[in-house]
Design a protein around this motif. Sequence first.
Motif, PDB file in Angstrom:
ATOM      1  N   GLU A 347       6.858  -5.563   6.964  1.00 12.11           N
ATOM      2  CA  GLU A 347       7.408  -4.441   6.803  1.00 12.11           C
ATOM      3  C   GLU A 347       8.926  -4.213   6.311  1.00 12.11           C
ATOM      4  OE1 GLU A 347       5.524  -1.657   7.206  1.00 12.11           O
ATOM      5  OE2 GLU A 347       3.666  -3.305   7.592  1.00 12.11           O
ATOM      6  N   LYS A 351       7.668  -5.813   2.081  1.00  9.45           N
ATOM      7  CA  LYS A 351       7.152  -4.373   1.314  1.00  9.45           C
ATOM      8  C   LYS A 351       8.292  -3.851   0.433  1.00  9.45           C
ATOM      9  CE  LYS A 351       3.056  -3.088   4.186  1.00  9.45           C
ATOM     10  NZ  LYS A 351       2.401  -2.222   5.164  1.00  9.45           N
ATOM     11  N   GLU A 355       7.906  -3.067  -3.350  1.00  7.50           N
ATOM     12  CA  GLU A 355       8.148  -1.641  -3.967  1.00  7.50           C
ATOM     13  C   GLU A 355       9.531  -1.571  -5.118  1.00  7.50           C
ATOM     14  OE1 GLU A 355       9.204   0.682  -0.273  1.00  7.50           O
ATOM     15  OE2 GLU A 355       6.931   0.268   0.385  1.00  7.50           O
ATOM     16  N   GLU A 403      -1.988  -8.402   4.324  1.00  9.88           N
ATOM     17  CA  GLU A 403      -1.590  -7.032   3.750  1.00  9.88           C
ATOM     18  C   GLU A 403      -0.473  -7.172   2.951  1.00  9.88           C
ATOM     19  OE1 GLU A 403      -2.186  -4.354   5.119  1.00  9.88           O
ATOM     20  OE2 GLU A 403       0.010  -3.079   4.894  1.00  9.88           O
ATOM     21  N   TYR A 407      -0.853  -4.770  -0.362  1.00  7.24           N
ATOM     22  CA  TYR A 407       0.241  -3.845  -0.775  1.00  7.24           C
ATOM     23  C   TYR A 407       0.388  -4.170  -2.177  1.00  7.24           C
ATOM     24  CZ  TYR A 407       3.984  -0.784   0.383  1.00  7.24           C
ATOM     25  OH  TYR A 407       4.658   0.407   0.368  1.00  7.24           O
ATOM     26  N   ASP A 410      -2.065  -2.873  -4.491  1.00  7.91           N
ATOM     27  CA  ASP A 410      -2.058  -1.256  -4.402  1.00  7.91           C
ATOM     28  C   ASP A 410      -0.925  -0.795  -5.377  1.00  7.91           C
ATOM     29  OD1 ASP A 410      -4.255  -1.096  -2.811  1.00  7.91           O
ATOM     30  OD2 ASP A 410      -2.948  -0.325  -0.910  1.00  7.91           O
TER      31      ASP A 410
END
Length: 425
Positions: A347, A351, A355, A403, A407, A410
Amino acid sequence: MRRGRGRDFGSLWVWRDKCVRDRLGWYYSVATNSMPAKYLICKRVAVNPSIDGMDMDGLLKEYNAALEQFLMLWSSVKSGSIMIKDIPIAETNLLDLLTSIVKRYLRACNFCRWQCRIDRLAGGKLGACRLEAESRVSTFFHHQGEEIVFRGSKGSGTIFFTSCNMRCAFCQNGDISTDRFNGSIVTPYMIALMAYKLRLEGCHNINWVGGEPTIHLHNIVEAIHEMSRFTVKKVSDFEGELFMIRSINADMPYEYAKSINNAFYADEFNVPQLWNSNFFMSKEALNILRCLMDVWLPDLKFGSNRCSLRLARTPWYWETVTNNIKQIHNWNEDMVIRHLIMPGHVECCTKPVLEWVADNMPEALINIMDQYRPENYCDPYSPNYDPAYKDMAKYPSRQEIDEAYRYAKDLNLNFEIITFEKYLR
Ligand code: SF4
């Protein structure tokens, strides 16, 4: 089916992927000797012969003018409108200038973001990297564990330098990065000989790594200058000198067959330069490397300065590393970004890193690595173990790894072919 073994580098399956080929086109051309490495182009950029007498401002002014020349020439070489064999080697050239600048930088070291400004030639006071002017190499060898685009079929020609400017508690090369006396003292000429040996034995690139290569910038630049002087005519001269580096070569006692067919562009020694780094370098260091590196392998580890401070005792991490990677991207350079999934940090680190890539360079190749293992101060079985890092003394869970990949998918990131190639073999 086993892929990537016993095949010619240029015909490896991975190059059939248009995206990989487009993102790493320059590197591929140099690796296959159909283009000259950047350092061979530098030799054709003339600079003022009186650089030795110039002050720093004068050197940097000269560099800015030479960089413009270099970029124009590189562009013409890439497009095929100019062949370097038609351009004479300049007596005083950009490689001389880069060598002069880094030697001057060493007097008030600014190689990385710490900006210690200590005189590493004078010795005595040490910066965050704990190094004076000399460099040590722990080992050099054909690395068969790098990404397929770098290890190819015969390995990545990896040179492991000692010490680091970060303090990652979990460092996967802790023996090299935390022990500045690990390895043997080397001269730039010895480093150039390592590159020579690796390339003649078929390695597809010279992989500058550590520890951290940035803190050895002066010796690496000089080594590249040395290797730029190797020609087919002189090859036999070097054979008798290899004893100088034999004890550092982790491939020994195995001897790979050597061939000049692997290693020359016309009659000049040719090998792509790969910068495998934590990217915590200064803008000044990045500018020097711009004219020398054919491909970049930045490590984007932490998603926040809070995590970099706690796990690597490194301030200014996020802004320094992302600015440097952005710069490489803006320069339209060949690059693969690496990110290591850490336990408990999906997290806060994975991520935000993914991003950032999606927002700033969605087309970039990225390797999202799942091979974290508790090492160094995070290894409960090591005498170095520090219970303060108990939370890092484990492997990332399957759920965390899945995960991270979900991510990235996505976000439509370009990670699958580089990340999953090992499962395709
Ligand atoms: S390389 Fe970085 S850490 Fe080492 S002395 Fe220079 S600025 Fe400091």
